[in-house]
Design an enzyme around this catalytic site. Sequence first.
Site, short mmCIF file in Angstrom:
data_model
loop_
_atom_site.label_atom_id
_atom_site.label_comp_id
_atom_site.label_asym_id
_atom_site.label_seq_id
_atom_site.Cartn_x
_atom_site.Cartn_y
_atom_site.Cartn_z
N ASP A 37 0.86 -1.17 0.00
CA ASP A 37 0.00 0.00 0.00
C ASP A 37 0.91 1.23 0.00
O ASP A 37 2.05 1.19 0.47
CB ASP A 37 -0.88 -0.02 1.25
CG ASP A 37 -1.66 1.26 1.43
OD1 ASP A 37 -2.41 1.62 0.52
OD2 ASP A 37 -1.50 1.89 2.49
N TYR A 61 -0.26 5.15 0.44
CA TYR A 61 -0.59 6.19 1.42
C TYR A 61 -0.73 5.60 2.82
O TYR A 61 -1.61 4.80 3.08
CB TYR A 61 -1.89 6.89 1.04
CG TYR A 61 -1.85 7.65 -0.26
CD1 TYR A 61 -1.31 8.93 -0.34
CD2 TYR A 61 -2.36 7.09 -1.43
CE1 TYR A 61 -1.28 9.65 -1.53
CE2 TYR A 61 -2.34 7.79 -2.64
CZ TYR A 61 -1.80 9.06 -2.68
OH TYR A 61 -1.79 9.75 -3.87
N THR A 63 1.60 3.79 4.25
CA THR A 63 2.51 2.64 4.40
C THR A 63 3.90 3.00 3.89
O THR A 63 4.88 2.95 4.64
CB THR A 63 1.95 1.42 3.67
OG1 THR A 63 0.64 1.13 4.17
CG2 THR A 63 2.84 0.20 3.90
N ARG A 84 -7.65 13.26 6.28
CA ARG A 84 -7.34 11.88 5.91
C ARG A 84 -8.53 10.96 6.20
O ARG A 84 -8.88 10.09 5.38
CB ARG A 84 -6.10 11.41 6.68
CG ARG A 84 -5.77 9.93 6.58
CD ARG A 84 -5.39 9.51 5.19
NE ARG A 84 -4.84 8.16 5.19
CZ ARG A 84 -4.69 7.41 4.11
NH1 ARG A 84 -5.04 7.87 2.92
NH2 ARG A 84 -4.18 6.19 4.18
N SER A 126 -2.16 0.85 -5.01
CA SER A 126 -2.72 2.01 -4.35
C SER A 126 -4.07 2.46 -4.89
O SER A 126 -4.39 2.26 -6.06
CB SER A 126 -1.74 3.18 -4.48
OG SER A 126 -2.24 4.37 -3.91
N ASN A 127 -4.83 3.13 -4.01
CA ASN A 127 -6.04 3.84 -4.41
C ASN A 127 -5.74 5.07 -5.25
O ASN A 127 -6.63 5.61 -5.90
CB ASN A 127 -6.81 4.32 -3.15
CG ASN A 127 -7.71 3.25 -2.57
OD1 ASN A 127 -8.07 2.28 -3.22
ND2 ASN A 127 -8.09 3.44 -1.31
N LYS A 140 -10.11 0.12 -2.82
CA LYS A 140 -9.98 -0.84 -1.74
C LYS A 140 -11.04 -0.52 -0.69
O LYS A 140 -11.31 0.66 -0.45
CB LYS A 140 -8.60 -0.74 -1.09
CG LYS A 140 -7.42 -0.99 -2.02
CD LYS A 140 -6.13 -0.72 -1.25
CE LYS A 140 -4.90 -0.92 -2.09
NZ LYS A 140 -3.67 -0.61 -1.34
N SER A 153 0.45 -3.30 4.55
CA SER A 153 -0.30 -2.05 4.69
C SER A 153 -0.41 -1.66 6.15
O SER A 153 -0.45 -2.51 7.04
CB SER A 153 -1.71 -2.21 4.09
OG SER A 153 -2.47 -1.02 4.24
N ASN A 164 -3.05 0.18 6.88
CA ASN A 164 -4.48 0.45 6.95
C ASN A 164 -5.27 -0.84 7.21
O ASN A 164 -5.30 -1.73 6.35
CB ASN A 164 -4.96 1.07 5.63
CG ASN A 164 -4.33 2.42 5.38
OD1 ASN A 164 -4.47 3.33 6.17
ND2 ASN A 164 -3.60 2.54 4.28
N PHE A 198 -8.41 -1.62 7.05
CA PHE A 198 -9.42 -1.96 6.06
C PHE A 198 -8.80 -2.65 4.85
O PHE A 198 -9.41 -3.53 4.23
CB PHE A 198 -10.20 -0.72 5.61
CG PHE A 198 -9.42 0.22 4.73
CD1 PHE A 198 -9.40 0.05 3.36
CD2 PHE A 198 -8.73 1.30 5.28
CE1 PHE A 198 -8.67 0.91 2.54
CE2 PHE A 198 -8.01 2.16 4.47
CZ PHE A 198 -7.98 1.97 3.10
N ASP A 199 -7.58 -2.26 4.50
CA ASP A 199 -6.87 -2.85 3.37
C ASP A 199 -6.43 -4.28 3.70
O ASP A 199 -6.54 -5.19 2.87
CB ASP A 199 -5.66 -1.97 3.04
CG ASP A 199 -5.09 -2.22 1.65
OD1 ASP A 199 -5.70 -2.96 0.86
OD2 ASP A 199 -4.03 -1.63 1.36
#
Length: 225
Positions: free
Chosen positions: A8, A10, A12, A39, A116-117, A149, A173, A175, A177-178
């Site tokens: 990931d 952003y 990471t 964010r 990445s998103n 994601k 990651s 994040n 959720f990821d």
Amino acid sequence: MSKTIAFDVYGTLINPHGVVRELEGLLGQRAGAFSALWRQKQLEYSFRRGLMDAYSGFAVCTRQALDFTCLELAIKLSEADKEALMAAYTRLPAYDDTVPALSALKQQDIACWAFSNGEPDDLESLFAHADLHGTVKGIISVDAVKSFKPDPRVYEHFLRESAVDAADTWLVSSNPFDIIGARAAGWEAVWIQRDPTIQFDCWEWQPSTTLSSLSELSAYFSTLE
């Protein structure tokens, strides 16, 4: 067994709160709180658009989150200030552990990708500014799928683009959720818990392992050989 790592970007590899320096010049001591809410809403808006099948690029989510944050915190920024902040978001810094970690994994012949998103042009700008080109095999954006994601389709898109199997693929990651999205898609996943006060969601999908920084990845993957 060959392994592929999808990093990931952003949060990471790249610090999304690197924009605080610019915010401090505008807001002083309120910069940290502004960055945190910005964010939070950026991610929330990407989730909403994924669920609604109403895709607009990550930059749109970022700008709309910026506008909301100004409203929520009763802060008036000029259009020029907002454009400057959006530009700063394409020049965010890498975390200190990013380059050493990627270099160490490259020495282990592990295929590392960015996943990445973010939109392709913005990711290219980030990697150029942070001098990350050459540290990964390639950059794969969800933009081609027109979703975000943790939509299962974006994890399938990564596998197609990198020509690997889910069983041999690891997401790295910070994040949660990821991590959950990747685990639900059949991947292994390493959660980078940069902030020890952040708790992982109490869901049925949990990280394969949790590390405190990217610098621990090389040793961890050495144990799997």
